[in-house]
Enzyme design. Sequence first.
Site, PDB file in Angstrom:
ATOM      1  N   ARG A  35       0.833  -1.214   0.000  1.00  0.00           N
ATOM      2  CA  ARG A  35       0.000   0.000   0.000  1.00  0.00           C
ATOM      3  C   ARG A  35       0.866   1.261   0.000  1.00  0.00           C
ATOM      4  O   ARG A  35       0.576   2.213  -0.722  1.00  0.00           O
ATOM      5  CB  ARG A  35      -0.952   0.018   1.199  1.00  0.00           C
TER       6      ARG A  35
ATOM      7  N   ASN B 254      -6.259  -2.610   2.416  1.00  0.00           N
ATOM      8  CA  ASN B 254      -6.245  -4.060   2.524  1.00  0.00           C
ATOM      9  C   ASN B 254      -7.665  -4.585   2.685  1.00  0.00           C
ATOM     10  O   ASN B 254      -8.496  -3.940   3.326  1.00  0.00           O
ATOM     11  CB  ASN B 254      -5.435  -4.510   3.745  1.00  0.00           C
TER      12      ASN B 254
END
Length: 92
Positions: free
Chosen positions: A18, A37
Amino acid sequence: MKKVKMIASGRVQGVGFRWSVQFLASDIGEIYGRVWNNDDGTVTILAQSDNSEKLSHFIHEIRKGPSRMSKVTYLDVSIANFQDFSDFKMSN
């Protein structure tokens, strides 16, 4: 404005994925959106840009895996409709 939703599968959690996606968006420029996520081990990315070439490059780099430790085995990319973003951030 072109908007896409991507769901990345593979080794994409716990490897800085990320953060790398957020850095990539900033590095390319003119890419706005969110990354987070999912409970099933995948990562969702919402991305938008007025610049189709930059957005295509962003998608290409995501397919390759933007972090050294990540490995994207499948990337589902679809046209999406979501609120406009003015930045790119990680979400919970």
